[in-house]
Design an enzyme around this catalytic site. Structure first.
Site, PDB file in Angstrom:
ATOM      1  N   SER A 212      -6.566  -5.452  10.771  1.00 40.74           N
ATOM      2  CA  SER A 212      -6.647  -6.452  11.854  1.00 40.74           C
ATOM      3  C   SER A 212      -6.308  -7.888  11.443  1.00 40.74           C
ATOM      4  O   SER A 212      -6.326  -8.778  12.294  1.00 40.74           O
ATOM      5  CB  SER A 212      -8.033  -6.458  12.540  1.00 40.74           C
ATOM      6  OG  SER A 212      -8.146  -5.397  13.446  1.00 40.74           O
TER       7      SER A 212
ATOM      8  N   ASP B 231       1.676  -0.716   9.300  1.00 46.28           N
ATOM      9  CA  ASP B 231       1.967   0.498  10.084  1.00 46.28           C
ATOM     10  C   ASP B 231       3.459   0.829  10.013  1.00 46.28           C
ATOM     11  O   ASP B 231       3.856   1.986   9.754  1.00 46.28           O
ATOM     12  CB  ASP B 231       1.533   0.220  11.539  1.00 46.28           C
ATOM     13  CG  ASP B 231       1.474   1.461  12.397  1.00 46.28           C
ATOM     14  OD1 ASP B 231       1.471   2.573  11.846  1.00 46.28           O
ATOM     15  OD2 ASP B 231       1.408   1.311  13.635  1.00 46.28           O
TER      16      ASP B 231
ATOM     17  N   ILE C 144       0.828  -1.223   0.000  1.00 47.59           N
ATOM     18  CA  ILE C 144       0.000   0.000   0.000  1.00 47.59           C
ATOM     19  C   ILE C 144       0.863   1.275   0.000  1.00 47.59           C
ATOM     20  O   ILE C 144       0.389   2.339  -0.407  1.00 47.59           O
ATOM     21  CB  ILE C 144      -0.995  -0.030   1.192  1.00 47.59           C
ATOM     22  CG1 ILE C 144      -2.216   0.847   0.904  1.00 47.59           C
ATOM     23  CG2 ILE C 144      -0.326   0.375   2.498  1.00 47.59           C
ATOM     24  CD1 ILE C 144      -3.394   0.603   1.834  1.00 47.59           C
TER      25      ILE C 144
ATOM     26  N   GLY D  23       4.281  -4.544  10.584  1.00 48.50           N
ATOM     27  CA  GLY D  23       3.262  -4.735   9.546  1.00 48.50           C
ATOM     28  C   GLY D  23       3.105  -3.517   8.659  1.00 48.50           C
ATOM     29  O   GLY D  23       4.069  -2.794   8.382  1.00 48.50           O
TER      30      GLY D  23
END
Ligand code: AR6
Length: 175
Positions: free
Chosen positions: A120, A33, A10, A31
């Site tokens: 999540s 983030d 992303i 991850g």
């Protein structure tokens, strides 16, 4: 509204806003983030720090918006997904809230193209198929309220990518 499913990192895509699967501290993690903060740089971290000092931690299901720093997109919407743990209906509602609150910020900022990761479904261990159904359904629930040009689900792992494609295909066959 066009729903698009892609398999990608992303941080490489150029849209109006990408969504980050953050934690309540908003200070980064691993991850998606970690990737967003690493590539986006200090500008994002400083914007997150300013939000935290003004309003405190970001609660599960809530969302905030910042610059995208060095990333190709314009904004990052940071939302905090629920940890699956034992699961339950309240976890499903909290995950839906992540999408709803991110969309609300997108509307406020007149964002026309938004890209979501599979919130999540990594470290927070939400079952992938259930998370995909919630994501697609929640986005579809908003289609009359605001006209996005495009909503992109950016899947990183193949399992999520296959899940999203299967759900969209089954839905098309039903209608
Ligand atoms: N681009 C798109 N998707 C990605 C990328 C990427 N570069 N990297 C991973 N994913 P996770 P969570 C996918 O663990 O489960 C962090 O430490 C990954 O395959 O990033 O919501 C935060 O700080 C998975 O499908 O987020 C929190 O502490 C999805 O992104 C915690 O992890 C979500 O996986 C949040 O856990």
């Amino acid at each position: 509204m066009k729903l698009k499913i892609i398999q990608a990192d992303i941080t490489t895509i150029k849209v109006d806003a990408i969504v980050n699967a953050a934690n309540s501290s908003l200070l980064g993690g691993s991850g998606v983030d970690g990737a967003i903060h690493r590539k986006g740089g200090l500008e994002i971290l400083n914007a997150c720090r300013a939000i935290i000092s003004k309003q405190g931690k970001c609660k599960v299901g809530e969302a905030v918006i910042t610059t995208a720093g060095n990333l190709p997109s314009q904004f990052v919407i940071h939302t905090v997904g629920p940890v699956w743990n034992q699961g339950g209906i309240e976890k499903e509602q909290l995950l839906a809230n992540c999408y709803t609150n991110s969309i609300a910020l997108a509307i406020e900022n007149e964002i026309k193209i938004i890209a979501f990761p599979n919130i999540s479904t990594g470290i927070y261990k939400f079952p992938k198929e259930l998370a995909a159904r919630i994501a697609i359904q929640t986005v579809r629930n908003h289609k009359d309220a605001y006209k996005f040009k495009e909503v992109i689900f950016v899947c990183f792992d193949l399992e999520n990518f296959e899940c999203y494609k299967k759900i969209i295909k089954n839905d098309e066959n039903k209608s």
